[in-house]
Design an enzyme around this catalytic site. Structure first.
Site, PDB file in Angstrom:
ATOM      1  CD1 TRP A 117      13.500  -5.125   6.485  1.00  0.00           C
ATOM      2  CD2 TRP A 117      13.902  -4.608   4.340  1.00  0.00           C
ATOM      3  NE1 TRP A 117      12.317  -4.685   5.925  1.00  0.00           N
ATOM      4  CE2 TRP A 117      12.540  -4.357   4.608  1.00  0.00           C
ATOM      5  CE3 TRP A 117      14.383  -4.362   3.060  1.00  0.00           C
ATOM      6  CZ2 TRP A 117      11.654  -3.869   3.654  1.00  0.00           C
ATOM      7  CZ3 TRP A 117      13.500  -3.881   2.099  1.00  0.00           C
ATOM      8  CH2 TRP A 117      12.158  -3.632   2.403  1.00  0.00           C
TER       9      TRP A 117
ATOM     10  NE  ARG B 101      10.244   2.406   8.556  1.00  0.00           N
ATOM     11  CZ  ARG B 101       9.011   2.070   8.886  1.00  0.00           C
ATOM     12  NH1 ARG B 101       8.707   1.801  10.121  1.00  0.00           N
ATOM     13  NH2 ARG B 101       8.083   1.999   7.984  1.00  0.00           N
TER      14      ARG B 101
ATOM     15  CE  LYS C 140       3.518  -5.667  11.818  1.00  0.00           C
ATOM     16  NZ  LYS C 140       3.173  -5.436  10.414  1.00  0.00           N
TER      17      LYS C 140
ATOM     18  CG  ASP D  42       7.487  -3.158  13.592  1.00  0.00           C
ATOM     19  OD1 ASP D  42       8.561  -3.788  13.547  1.00  0.00           O
ATOM     20  OD2 ASP D  42       6.892  -2.745  12.577  1.00  0.00           O
TER      21      ASP D  42
ATOM     22  CG  ASN E  62      10.497  -1.091  12.197  1.00  0.00           C
ATOM     23  OD1 ASN E  62      10.643  -2.185  11.678  1.00  0.00           O
ATOM     24  ND2 ASN E  62       9.316  -0.546  12.371  1.00  0.00           N
TER      25      ASN E  62
ATOM     26  CG  ASP F  27       8.912  -5.602   6.655  1.00  0.00           C
ATOM     27  OD1 ASP F  27       7.973  -6.041   7.340  1.00  0.00           O
ATOM     28  OD2 ASP F  27       9.527  -4.552   6.936  1.00  0.00           O
TER      29      ASP F  27
HETATM   30  C1  GLA Z   1       7.912  -2.403   9.748  1.00  0.00           C
HETATM   31  C2  GLA Z   1       7.123  -3.698   9.749  1.00  0.00           C
HETATM   32  C3  GLA Z   1       6.013  -3.619   8.724  1.00  0.00           C
HETATM   33  C4  GLA Z   1       5.131  -2.443   9.030  1.00  0.00           C
HETATM   34  C5  GLA Z   1       5.944  -1.169   9.105  1.00  0.00           C
HETATM   35  C6  GLA Z   1       5.119  -0.033   9.608  1.00  0.00           C
HETATM   36  O1  GLA Z   1       8.606  -2.235   8.568  1.00  0.00           O
HETATM   37  O2  GLA Z   1       7.958  -4.774   9.524  1.00  0.00           O
HETATM   38  O3  GLA Z   1       5.275  -4.813   8.707  1.00  0.00           O
HETATM   39  O4  GLA Z   1       4.459  -2.679  10.240  1.00  0.00           O
HETATM   40  O5  GLA Z   1       7.057  -1.306   9.983  1.00  0.00           O
HETATM   41  O6  GLA Z   1       5.845   1.130   9.691  1.00  0.00           O
END
Ligand code: GLA
Length: 745
Positions: free
Chosen positions: A203, A450, A484, A486, A488, A555
């Site tokens: 990351w 997370r 967007k 995502d 995670n 990120d």
């Molecule tokens: C991830 C994404 C970030 C942001 C956060 C929001 O970490 O990579 O760009 O969108 O989630 O929680």
């Protein structure tokens, strides 16, 4: 007593019985199934500057005898014998299987119902058709004992010098089989020396570049993360045929697998110095069952070959990606302001409207509302709650999304919004309503990453839900232009309540489920720009990019870190997909402080965006930002559609530099960065430009101007001068940079 007499009698009868009356043990006979003879041939898969030759012998065995520069008449290879050596079984098999004389690493290993593992594939037929801009050659192979059928499919994109390879396996037998290993492709090379460039990371430090000579034995690049397949490695590589790496010269093969799950790239160099590259889905915990008559289609493996070094291989991949490999790959995507690093979870409608005002006044073209806008009962005010509950948080944004999106439109901006539909926080209504949708193993703790769990996309009900999240979010306003998406977390303690005893399907069907959802998304929302984010760059692969317009590269928005991340990404993926944002200092991921100009000059080498609170910029910084954004709009067509030439590598010295050149060579933009300035005695560094027309004169104009840093700014020079003479901007401090636009007179 009576009993022993009886036994004695029986024994006497057996002893004197004629031989025919006794059951003779059956003599063991081995029967061999005959393989029909065919006439030997060579099948050529060709692009403008490459040729892949597949030799078929009279028994029907298929061997790869050449991949590289065109060799003329393919038929010359009909009786070609490679120097493979008799010790090594059947030679450079095109799709080696467990079974027969082959003892290298297999592309295919099947376990049959009787417990055997042998498969021997022989040529049956082939055909070539033109479709979708490619010439597709399909070889049909068969195992005559088990009736397993395998098709090898090669799609040749002539002008881009790219060949896509994949296999399809059909169980022609009467009983189910297990696919223990089923590669997309196997590529056999005979170059002697091989230098592998591959990727590692984590990351916030994705796509770090590593280079290693391949020694005898096997080198494996693998992901077993299930999701987030590209956080630690990437399913792609460059392979220099020879001992050294060069940007500009020598034979280089580029490879990338279009798959967003577990993968394995495996390179075996044998004692004859041949290399066999087997690439595809990782077999990790995936003995995939295939019912009689069922077909398994592997993901595409993208290959290119270039004699113009790593730069040539990257340019081929980029051209193909823009034309075919990336969703909407030839379009220019808008500059944007993203709310994340500027506001995180802490915003009101007012905060967002003021950010929109600022974005509009700086000349940006879109505002993206990131995480934090949803969930009522378990409000998403931090990352501990709310994922899964995709209704608007009306306490936080009582005016609604349409109000904000329409406001953005009224200011001339597009509007985008963040979702993370594959995930659920334990602290959510969804987790309570559908605990069975969570990836889990019976009796075991469901680990959190997370603070979240993963939804089981192998389950069609979950696929419907995930599609529904996208669909319902789009219904929040008619003015949503961008999503967007995502994702995670990775998979841990995998298990699906839906798959019952067929848990071997999980890893593969999760990805197929994701792709099903994305196909539905694209059928309904063909024009929405969709960004692929996964904690930054953890899902950067050509499988995902079939559906996504761009990626959130990392990120890590620190321009210093971005140098390596963007350099690495550029080896395989085009700049058009590379989301790059200017953020605040000290940088939130690293604490580093660099100038706003340096931050802009790094971000402008991809799809430019900003991710900070604009009201915190000084007037002077605002003015520079305005200039940089205006400049960017003047040259970004080159970033999106030009050919990339890397001029200096951040791994090899104190400078990083690159340029994008228009296909007609009339325009180019050059980015140059000083990463370490050691002392004043060093002076300026000369970058030799590439890809220009030597005879043309180019007017050179500095962009993103802070203060002019080259004696030649505003003057005109020939391509020959710029390639051989002195393009040496005065970058006389660490973390200084320059951007120049070149336009033919
Ligand atoms: C991830 C994404 C970030 C942001 C956060 C929001 O970490 O990579 O760009 O969108 O989630 O929680």
């Amino acid at each position: 007593m009576k009993r022993s007499i009886l036994l004695l009698l029986l024994a006497t009868v057996i002893a004197i019985a004629p031989a025919w009356a006794r059951k003779a043990p059956k003599k063991f006979v081995h029967e061999t199934v005959a393989i029909p003879e065919i006439s030997p041939k060579v099948i050529a898969v060709e692009t403008d500057h490459t040729q892949l030759l597949l030799q078929v012998d009279k028994k029907g065995s298929v061997r790869t005898v050449h991949y590289g520069a065109p060799t003329g008449e393919a038929a010359q290879f009909v009786s070609f014998r490679s120097g493979y050596g008799s010790l090594y079984g059947s030679g450079p098999m095109t799709y080696p299987t467990v079974g027969g004389r082959f003892i290298g690493q297999p592309a295919l290993q099947v376990k049959y119902a009787d417990g055997t593992h042998n498969t021997e594939l022989y040529y049956v037929s082939h055909e070539t058709v033109s479709r979708g801009g490619a010439v597709t050659t399909t070889l049909h192979l068969k195992d005559y004992v088990t009736a397993l059928e395998v098709s090898l499919v090669y799609e040749a994109f002539r002008a881009e010098d790219v060949i896509l390879m994949h296999s399809e396996v059909v169980n022609g037998g009467k009983k189910a089989v297990e696919l223990l290993d089923v590669a997309s492709a196997s590529l056999n090379l005979d170059a002697g020396d091989y230098l592998l460039t591959h990727f590692y990371g984590d990351w916030a430090m994705e796509m770090q570049v590593e280079r290693t000579p391949l020694t005898h034995g096997v080198k494996v690049i693998e992901s077993r993360r299930g999701t987030q397949g590209t956080q630690n490695t990437n399913p792609s590589f460059l392979l220099s045929c020879g001992k050294s790496f060069s940007e500009t010269e020598g034979e280089v093969i580029g490879g990338a697998l279009a798959w967003s799950g577990n993968y394995r790239l495996s390179f075996e160099k044998n004692h004859t110095d041949r290399l066999n590259i087997v690439t595809g889905i990782s077999p990790f915990a995936s003995a995939y069952p295939l019912a009689p008559g069922a077909r398994f289609t592997t993901p595409q493996m993208i290959y290119t070959w270039s004699a113009e070094g790593a730069g040539g291989a990257s340019r081929n991949l980029h051209r193909w990606a823009r034309k075919q490999g990336v969703y909407g790959g030839s379009q220019v995507n808008p500059t944007l302001l993203n709310s994340w690093e500027g506001a995180y979870f802490d915003f009101t409608t007012e905060t967002l409207l003021r950010m929109i005002d600022d974005a509009a006044s700086m000349g940006l073209e879109m505002f993206v509302l990131d995480d934090g806008w949803f969930a009522m009962d378990h409000p998403r005010n931090n990352d501990k709650a709310g994922l899964g509950d995709w209704e608007l948080n009306t306490n936080k944004l009582p005016e609604g999304i349409d109000y904000i999106a329409s406001y953005a439109h009224s200011k001339g901006l597009k509007f985008g919004i963040w979702i993370e539909p594959e995930m659920v926080n334990p602290d959510s209504n969804l987790a309570e309503a559908h605990p069975e949708w969570v990836v889990q193993a019976p009796g075991r703790e469901i680990y959190q990453t997370r603070n979240q769990w993963l939804l089981d996309l192998s389950n069609p009900a979950v696929q419907d839900f995930v599609f529904g999240v996208f669909d319902r979010t789009m219904q929040l306003s008619a003015n949503i232009d961008y999503i967007k998406w995502d994702s995670n977390r990775e998979v841990s303690s995998f298990g699906s309540t839906f798959l019952g005893e067929e848990q071997d399907r999980f890893y593969i069907e999760y990805v197929q489920g994701l792709y099903n959802v994305l196909q539905r998304v694209r059928a309904k929302y063909p024009d929405t720009i969709v960004q692929c984010c996964s904690s930054g760059g953890s899902r950067v692969d050509y499988g995902a990019l079939k559906y996504f317009n761009e990626v959130w590269t990392s990120d890590n928005t620190d321009a210093i870190s971005r140098v390596r991340i963007q350099y690495g990404t550029s080896l395989i993926y085009p700049a058009s997909v590379m989301g790059s944002h200017v953020s605040a200092v000290p940088n939130h991921q690293t604490g580093n402080v660099v100038s706003l100009k340096f931050r802009f000059d790094i971000a402008s080498a991809g799809r430019l965006g900003m991710e900070l609170q604009p009201k915190n910029l000084t007037a002077e910084e605002r003015a520079l930002a305005d200039r940089c954004i205006t400049s960017y709009k003047g040259y970004r067509d080159l970033v999106f559609t030009g050919d990339l030439y890397r001029l200096a590598s951040p791994y090899e010295g104190d400078y990083y530099a690159l340029m994008y050149v228009s296909p007609d060579k009339r325009r180019a933009v050059v980015f140059a960065y000083c990463l370490r300035y050691q002392n004043r005695g060093v002076g300026t560094h000369t970058f030799r430009l590439q890809g220009l027309d030597p005879a043309r004169k180019y007017k050179v104009k500095e962009q993103n101007v802070d203060k002019s840093c080259w004696w030649g700014d505003g003057k005109a020079f020939t391509g020959a001068f710029l390639a051989g003479g002195g393009f040496n901007p005065a970058l006389l401090k660490t973390n200084t940079s320059a951007v120049f636009l070149l336009e033919a007179e």
